[in-house]
Write a protein that holds these residues in place. Structure first.
Motif, PDB file in Angstrom:
ATOM      1  N   GLY A 140       2.679  16.606  14.685  1.00 49.37           N
ATOM      2  CA  GLY A 140       2.141  17.936  14.430  1.00 49.37           C
ATOM      3  C   GLY A 140       2.349  18.423  13.005  1.00 49.37           C
ATOM      4  N   TYR A 141       2.611  17.513  12.071  1.00 49.40           N
ATOM      5  CA  TYR A 141       2.824  17.901  10.674  1.00 49.40           C
ATOM      6  C   TYR A 141       1.484  17.988   9.949  1.00 49.40           C
ATOM      7  N   GLY A 142       1.167  19.170   9.472  1.00 50.32           N
ATOM      8  CA  GLY A 142      -0.039  19.337   8.682  1.00 50.32           C
ATOM      9  C   GLY A 142       0.124  18.618   7.347  1.00 50.32           C
ATOM     10  N   HIS A 143      -0.994  18.159   6.804  1.00 49.70           N
ATOM     11  CA  HIS A 143      -0.950  17.437   5.545  1.00 49.70           C
ATOM     12  C   HIS A 143      -2.273  17.596   4.807  1.00 49.70           C
ATOM     13  N   LYS A 144      -2.240  17.315   3.512  1.00 47.50           N
ATOM     14  CA  LYS A 144      -3.453  17.371   2.699  1.00 47.50           C
ATOM     15  C   LYS A 144      -3.289  16.441   1.503  1.00 47.50           C
ATOM     16  N   ALA A 146       6.945  19.579  -1.428  1.00 53.01           N
ATOM     17  CA  ALA A 146       6.358  19.241  -0.132  1.00 53.01           C
ATOM     18  C   ALA A 146       5.672  17.880  -0.111  1.00 53.01           C
ATOM     19  N   ALA A 147       5.798  17.087  -1.159  1.00 51.79           N
ATOM     20  CA  ALA A 147       5.123  15.794  -1.235  1.00 51.79           C
ATOM     21  C   ALA A 147       5.848  14.734  -0.406  1.00 51.79           C
ATOM     22  N   PHE A 148       5.096  13.745   0.063  1.00 61.10           N
ATOM     23  CA  PHE A 148       5.666  12.615   0.794  1.00 61.10           C
ATOM     24  C   PHE A 148       4.974  11.329   0.353  1.00 61.10           C
ATOM     25  N   THR A 149       5.624  10.212   0.643  1.00 63.62           N
ATOM     26  CA  THR A 149       5.074   8.893   0.340  1.00 63.62           C
ATOM     27  C   THR A 149       5.361   7.955   1.503  1.00 63.62           C
ATOM     28  N   PHE A 150       4.332   7.249   1.941  1.00 66.03           N
ATOM     29  CA  PHE A 150       4.487   6.168   2.908  1.00 66.03           C
ATOM     30  C   PHE A 150       4.303   4.856   2.154  1.00 66.03           C
ATOM     31  N   ARG A 151       5.122   3.862   2.473  1.00 63.23           N
ATOM     32  CA  ARG A 151       4.982   2.531   1.880  1.00 63.23           C
ATOM     33  C   ARG A 151       4.724   1.533   3.002  1.00 63.23           C
ATOM     34  N   VAL A 153       0.857  -1.192   0.000  1.00 63.73           N
ATOM     35  CA  VAL A 153       0.000   0.000   0.000  1.00 63.73           C
ATOM     36  C   VAL A 153       0.891   1.240   0.000  1.00 63.73           C
ATOM     37  N   ILE A 154       0.589   2.155  -0.903  1.00 65.78           N
ATOM     38  CA  ILE A 154       1.300   3.430  -0.975  1.00 65.78           C
ATOM     39  C   ILE A 154       0.316   4.540  -0.628  1.00 65.78           C
ATOM     40  N   VAL A 155       0.686   5.356   0.351  1.00 63.08           N
ATOM     41  CA  VAL A 155      -0.114   6.514   0.752  1.00 63.08           C
ATOM     42  C   VAL A 155       0.699   7.757   0.411  1.00 63.08           C
ATOM     43  N   ARG A 156       0.143   8.592  -0.449  1.00 60.45           N
ATOM     44  CA  ARG A 156       0.824   9.823  -0.871  1.00 60.45           C
ATOM     45  C   ARG A 156       0.071  11.037  -0.334  1.00 60.45           C
ATOM     46  N   GLY A 157       0.803  12.102  -0.153  1.00 63.85           N
ATOM     47  CA  GLY A 157       0.185  13.340   0.293  1.00 63.85           C
ATOM     48  C   GLY A 157       1.172  14.484   0.192  1.00 63.85           C
ATOM     49  N   VAL A 158       0.764  15.606   0.761  1.00 66.97           N
ATOM     50  CA  VAL A 158       1.581  16.816   0.732  1.00 66.97           C
ATOM     51  C   VAL A 158       1.610  17.403   2.131  1.00 66.97           C
ATOM     52  N   PHE A 159       2.811  17.774   2.597  1.00 66.25           N
ATOM     53  CA  PHE A 159       2.912  18.497   3.857  1.00 66.25           C
ATOM     54  C   PHE A 159       2.220  19.840   3.676  1.00 66.25           C
ATOM     55  N   ASP A 160       1.520  20.307   4.731  1.00 69.10           N
ATOM     56  CA  ASP A 160       0.771  21.558   4.624  1.00 69.10           C
ATOM     57  C   ASP A 160       0.938  22.374   5.894  1.00 69.10           C
ATOM     58  N   GLY A 161       1.242  23.644   5.718  1.00 73.51           N
ATOM     59  CA  GLY A 161       1.307  24.569   6.849  1.00 73.51           C
ATOM     60  C   GLY A 161       2.421  24.277   7.834  1.00 73.51           C
ATOM     61  N   LEU A 162       3.556  23.784   7.352  1.00 73.55           N
ATOM     62  CA  LEU A 162       4.674  23.534   8.258  1.00 73.55           C
ATOM     63  C   LEU A 162       5.261  24.849   8.735  1.00 73.55           C
ATOM     64  N   ASP A 163       5.554  24.920  10.043  1.00 73.56           N
ATOM     65  CA  ASP A 163       6.229  26.115  10.531  1.00 73.56           C
ATOM     66  C   ASP A 163       7.734  25.940  10.292  1.00 73.56           C
ATOM     67  N   GLU A 220      10.273  25.606  12.219  1.00 73.31           N
ATOM     68  CA  GLU A 220      10.907  24.564  13.042  1.00 73.31           C
ATOM     69  C   GLU A 220      10.609  23.167  12.487  1.00 73.31           C
ATOM     70  N   GLN A 221       9.362  22.928  12.107  1.00 75.47           N
ATOM     71  CA  GLN A 221       8.996  21.621  11.548  1.00 75.47           C
ATOM     72  C   GLN A 221       9.735  21.369  10.241  1.00 75.47           C
ATOM     73  N   ARG A 222       9.778  22.399   9.411  1.00 75.01           N
ATOM     74  CA  ARG A 222      10.486  22.267   8.136  1.00 75.01           C
ATOM     75  C   ARG A 222      11.965  21.960   8.365  1.00 75.01           C
ATOM     76  N   ALA A 223      12.587  22.649   9.307  1.00 73.59           N
ATOM     77  CA  ALA A 223      14.001  22.418   9.631  1.00 73.59           C
ATOM     78  C   ALA A 223      14.206  20.999  10.158  1.00 73.59           C
ATOM     79  N   GLU A 224      13.284  20.536  10.995  1.00 74.83           N
ATOM     80  CA  GLU A 224      13.383  19.179  11.535  1.00 74.83           C
ATOM     81  C   GLU A 224      13.304  18.141  10.414  1.00 74.83           C
TER      82      GLU A 224
END
Length: 119
Positions: free
Chosen positions: A88-92, A53-58, A8-18, A20-24
């Motif tokens: 606390g990572y926003g996503h959409k 800002a895209a991500f993928t979980f496998r 199963v592949i779950v794709r999305g986009v990080f949203d509204g990262l501050d 600090e979150q982006r740096a992490e």
């Protein structure tokens, strides 16, 4: 009844990262590089935040029947959402695809091995 394996592949986009979150995420990008991508029961996250800002979980899951792929997909989406929410990572734009490996076509080597066994 045999056990089926689902990828199963779950794709999305990080949203509204501050910042600090982006740096992490950028600091840990090496751990989540696409070259380390794997299908695992707990899920494997990949992203390249420097590019987009895209991500993928496998995820790797199992079931007894063909219909179990739907439950596997729901579990994967829930696990991805939980991972993101806990940190606390926003996503959409979450979307998922799933494959039943028992229905995947055999590769050349697998076909040759199957023919050898049946001969």
């Amino acid at each position: 009844m045999s056990t089926r394996t689902f990828r199963v592949i779950v794709r999305g986009v990080f949203d509204g990262l501050d910042p600090e979150q982006r740096a992490e995420l950028l600091a840990r990008a090496g751990e989540h590089d696409v070259l380390r991508a794997a299908f695992t029961a707990e899920g494997n996250l990949t992203y390249d935040l420097a590019a987009r800002a895209a991500f993928t979980f496998r995820f790797l899951d199992t079931g007894e029947a063909e219909e179990d792929i739907l439950e596997a997909t729901e579990r994967a989406e829930s696990a991805a959402k939980a991972w993101l929410t806990e940190r606390g990572y926003g996503h959409k734009n979450l979307r998922s695809t799933a494959d039943d490996l028992s229905r995947a076509p055999l590769g050349k080597r697998q076909r040759r091995e199957a023919a050898r066994r049946s001969a």
